[in-house]
Scaffold this active site. Structure first.
Site, PDB file in Angstrom:
ATOM      1  N   ASN A  36       0.749  -1.132  -0.279  1.00 16.23           N
ATOM      2  CA  ASN A  36       0.326   0.166   0.383  1.00 16.23           C
ATOM      3  C   ASN A  36       0.349   1.282  -0.240  1.00 16.23           C
ATOM      4  O   ASN A  36       1.299   1.597   0.827  1.00 16.23           O
ATOM      5  CB  ASN A  36      -0.534  -0.333   1.476  1.00 16.23           C
ATOM      6  CG  ASN A  36      -2.184   1.185   1.632  1.00 16.23           C
ATOM      7  OD1 ASN A  36      -1.508   2.067   0.165  1.00 16.23           O
ATOM      8  ND2 ASN A  36      -2.272   1.546   2.750  1.00 16.23           N
ATOM      9  N   LYS A  38       0.084   4.060  -0.065  1.00 13.36           N
ATOM     10  CA  LYS A  38      -0.572   5.682   0.249  1.00 13.36           C
ATOM     11  C   LYS A  38      -0.545   6.739  -0.728  1.00 13.36           C
ATOM     12  O   LYS A  38      -0.171   6.386  -1.512  1.00 13.36           O
ATOM     13  CB  LYS A  38       0.185   5.308   2.137  1.00 13.36           C
ATOM     14  CG  LYS A  38      -0.294   4.471   2.423  1.00 13.36           C
ATOM     15  CD  LYS A  38      -0.351   4.213   3.694  1.00 13.36           C
ATOM     16  CE  LYS A  38      -0.221   3.243   5.276  1.00 13.36           C
ATOM     17  NZ  LYS A  38      -0.118   3.101   6.603  1.00 13.36           N
ATOM     18  N   HIS A 122      -9.399   1.151   4.876  1.00  8.95           N
ATOM     19  CA  HIS A 122      -8.348   1.577   6.084  1.00  8.95           C
ATOM     20  C   HIS A 122      -8.534   2.640   6.707  1.00  8.95           C
ATOM     21  O   HIS A 122      -9.497   3.377   6.294  1.00  8.95           O
ATOM     22  CB  HIS A 122      -7.180   1.728   4.131  1.00  8.95           C
ATOM     23  CG  HIS A 122      -5.263   2.142   5.176  1.00  8.95           C
ATOM     24  ND1 HIS A 122      -5.161   3.031   6.386  1.00  8.95           N
ATOM     25  CD2 HIS A 122      -4.519   0.936   5.135  1.00  8.95           C
ATOM     26  CE1 HIS A 122      -4.563   2.703   6.354  1.00  8.95           C
ATOM     27  NE2 HIS A 122      -4.181   1.694   5.479  1.00  8.95           N
ATOM     28  N   GLU A 124      -7.057   4.626   7.248  1.00  8.15           N
ATOM     29  CA  GLU A 124      -6.293   6.158   7.314  1.00  8.15           C
ATOM     30  C   GLU A 124      -7.814   6.509   6.877  1.00  8.15           C
ATOM     31  O   GLU A 124      -7.619   7.850   7.403  1.00  8.15           O
ATOM     32  CB  GLU A 124      -4.702   6.249   6.448  1.00  8.15           C
ATOM     33  CG  GLU A 124      -3.789   5.702   7.480  1.00  8.15           C
ATOM     34  CD  GLU A 124      -3.072   5.441   6.454  1.00  8.15           C
ATOM     35  OE1 GLU A 124      -2.911   4.980   5.519  1.00  8.15           O
ATOM     36  OE2 GLU A 124      -1.861   4.785   7.633  1.00  8.15           O
ATOM     37  N   GLY A 194       2.436   2.027  10.746  1.00  8.48           N
ATOM     38  CA  GLY A 194       3.495   3.393  10.467  1.00  8.48           C
ATOM     39  C   GLY A 194       4.277   3.322  11.831  1.00  8.48           C
ATOM     40  O   GLY A 194       4.645   4.394  12.124  1.00  8.48           O
ATOM     41  N   SER A 234       3.420  -2.403  10.209  1.00  4.99           N
ATOM     42  CA  SER A 234       4.309  -2.429  10.126  1.00  4.99           C
ATOM     43  C   SER A 234       5.658  -3.518  10.182  1.00  4.99           C
ATOM     44  O   SER A 234       6.488  -4.318  10.930  1.00  4.99           O
ATOM     45  CB  SER A 234       5.008  -2.549  11.978  1.00  4.99           C
ATOM     46  OG  SER A 234       5.022  -0.920  12.136  1.00  4.99           O
TER      47      SER A 234
HETATM   48  P1  13P Z   1       3.026   0.178   7.745  1.00 10.61           P
HETATM   49  O1  13P Z   1       3.510  -1.419   7.019  1.00 10.61           O
HETATM   50  O2  13P Z   1       3.583   1.586   7.284  1.00 10.61           O
HETATM   51  O3  13P Z   1       2.603   0.283   9.247  1.00 10.61           O
HETATM   52  O4  13P Z   1       1.057   0.840   7.071  1.00 10.61           O
HETATM   53  C1  13P Z   1       0.402  -0.522   7.179  1.00 10.61           C
HETATM   54  C2  13P Z   1      -0.556  -0.531   6.668  1.00 10.61           C
HETATM   55  O5  13P Z   1      -1.127   0.884   6.653  1.00 10.61           O
HETATM   56  C3  13P Z   1      -0.808  -1.104   5.303  1.00 10.61           C
HETATM   57  O6  13P Z   1      -2.155  -0.378   4.417  1.00 10.61           O
END
Ligand code: 13P
Length: 272
Positions: A36, A38, A122, A124, A194, A234
């Site tokens: 992802n 983002k 997601h 977010e 994250g 992570s």
């Molecule tokens: P990270 O791997 O940066 O923690 O993000 C995970 C995530 O939100 C994948 O959709």
């Protein structure tokens, strides 16, 4: 595990009884590793990253590899991944087919660009853009009706609010059994995204198992057995192997590490 249930549901949750013969984890499922990206990478940068990812994953078999890229990067990345093992994904989709929805992107638009997967719900999007279980469900249905695979994200916050069991049921509301083969559920504990803090292998496996149980209650054992449940939060080149070796974890949804081709390649290898 009781502790985790308390974290997830605010109380000990007695609702999961998985009998030995009902353990739904015996059938071998394919693994799906999805990056992802983002809100990272201009189309120019995306091309380079996609080339880098291709270099790292080419020749690797035994798992599906997906990159979920920003909308505007889709055409550029589509060119690079065409004919390779890398599948193209988006990070959101609108629930209506077309019309006066300024700024939105429909499932058919994605499909026409070569997209096969789309992330919905997601954390977010839930946190910053007012996404709810209902809108996630509508988006998932629109994606499935267009023939896309929907990666439906669920995580702790949701579990706290809904107290576990209704979370998946709401997200899966009205999704017919025959479309479940195009559903992937990604378990992403919000506190692990994250942050560098990963759920332990056992914690992640347990929740992925609970998700499978919830799906089993709604759709039966056969569907649950075949359901792909990913872990996200992570996941990186170091911890991927342990997580992916767990019975109920069928892949990963990877943020930060998916922007580093070498690390992403290690994760794909760990899934093989
Ligand atoms: P990270 O791997 O940066 O923690 O993000 C995970 C995530 O939100 C994948 O959709």
């Amino acid at each position: 595990s009781e502790h985790l249930r308390k974290v997830l549901c605010g109380r000990a949750a007695p609702y999961i009884i998985v009998e030995e013969e009902e353990k739904m984890s015996t059938k071998k499922r394919r693994k799906v590793i999805a990056g992802n990206w983002k809100m990272n990478m201009t189309p120019t940068e995306a091309k380079e990253l996609a080339k880098g990812v291709y270099e790292q994953v080419k020749g690797k078999k035994g798992c599906d590899v997906v990159v979920c890229v920003p909308f505007v990067d889709i055409p550029a990345v589509a060119q690079i991944v065409k004919g390779t093992i890398i599948k193209l994904g988006a990070q959101n989709v609108h629930f209506e087919e077309k019309g006066a929805y300024t700024g939105e992107i429909s499932a058919n638009m994605l499909k026409d660009c070569g997209v096969q997967y789309v992330i919905v719900g997601h954390s977010e999007r839930r946190e910053y853009f007012g996404e709810t279980d209902e809108t996630v469900n509508k988006r998932a249905k629109a994606a499935l009706n267009a023939g896309l695979t929907a990666i439906i994200c669920v995580g702790e916050k949701l579990w706290e609010r809904e107290c576990g069991i209704t979370a998946e049921v709401v997200s899966l509301y009205d999704i017919p059994e025959e479309q479940m083969q195009n559903v992937i559920i990604a378990y992403e504990p919000v506190w692990a995204i994250g942050t560098g803090k990963t759920a332990t292998n056992e914690q992640a496996d347990e929740v992925c198992g609970i998700i499978r149980s919830v799906v089993s209650e709604k759709y039966g054992k056969q569907v649950a057995k075949q359901l792909i449940v990913q872990y996200g939060g992570s996941m990186n080149a170091k911890n991927a192997e342990g997580l992916l070796a767990m019975e109920n974890i069928d892949g990963g949804l990877i943020g930060g590490a998916s922007l580093k081709p070498a690390d992403f390649g290690v994760i794909v290898s760990a899934a093989q």
